[in-house]
Each structure stands twice: as C-alpha cells, then as structure tokens.
Motif scaffolding. Structure first.
Motif: not given
Length: 119
Positions: A13-16, A81-84, A2-11, A28-37
């Motif tokens: 994905f680019i940041r990851a 997290y970006v799952l490719i 329920s607490d999921k949030h989806i990355i919908s904007a290109r920036p 599968v390829i997984i990219q992970a990057v920290r953010h401020d939230n």
C-alpha cells in the motif's frame, strides 16, 4: 478473477501511495503502480474517516464487487491497484460508481503507459 492476488501487507500500500499514479473520483480513489511480477494485484482501504464499522464494511463490500466486476477484466498484468473508499462510496448509485472506476482505470493505464515510455 481466478488469477487475482491481494495486496495484504502494508508495504504494498505504501509503495502504491509513494511511487504510483493516482486517479480521484467522487466515489473512489484508485492508486496504481507497476511491480516486477507478471500478475496484477489489488488492495482495499476504508478508513475510519468515512464512518462507523457498518459503513466501512459496506464500502469494502462494494469495493470488492468493483474489483471483481470492473477491475478484473481491465487490469494490466504487472500492476498493483489500491482502491480507497470515500464517504460517498457507500451511498453512490452503482452504475455511477462503475462508470467512475472505468474512467479512472483508463486514465491510470494511460499514465502508466506514458511513464513506461519515458523510462
């Protein structure tokens, strides 16, 4: 999930891609990057390289199921997290795909923890 949030904007994905850690497995390829939230987010990608629309949709459905079943319980707060999808994502055995994702997440969490300790 329920607490999921989806990355919908290109920036997001680019940041990851540019600033994150990457784990590559057969399915599968997984990219992970920290953010401020304080919450975690995820995004899915299935490019035309992996096949036609039917295959890409199958890959996206499998990636969404992985996000719900595997990523949600293991996700770290404050991480994107970006799952490719790969060509084998659509045809891999489900149990094998789950194991690969769990292993990749453990690797990424170690890498993100090491990066946090360094500064």
């Amino acid at each position: 999930m329920s607490d999921k949030h989806i990355i919908s904007a290109r920036p997001g994905f680019i940041r990851a891609r540019n600033h994150g850690e990457k784990a590559i497995s057969k399915g599968v390829i997984i990219q992970a990057v920290r953010h401020d939230n304080s919450h975690w987010r995820y995004g899915l990608t299935a490019t035309k390289k992996i096949g036609n629309a039917v295959i890409r949709n199958r890959v996206r459905r499998r990636l969404r199921a992985i996000a719900k079943q595997v990523l949600a319980p293991l996700a770290m707060s404050g991480v994107d997290y970006v799952l490719i999808g790969r060509a084998t994502t659509a045809t891999s055995q489900w149990a094998e795909l789950i194991n690969e994702v769990e292993k990749s997440l453990r690797y990424l969490h170690r890498k993100l923890g090491d990066a946090e300790k360094q500064g």
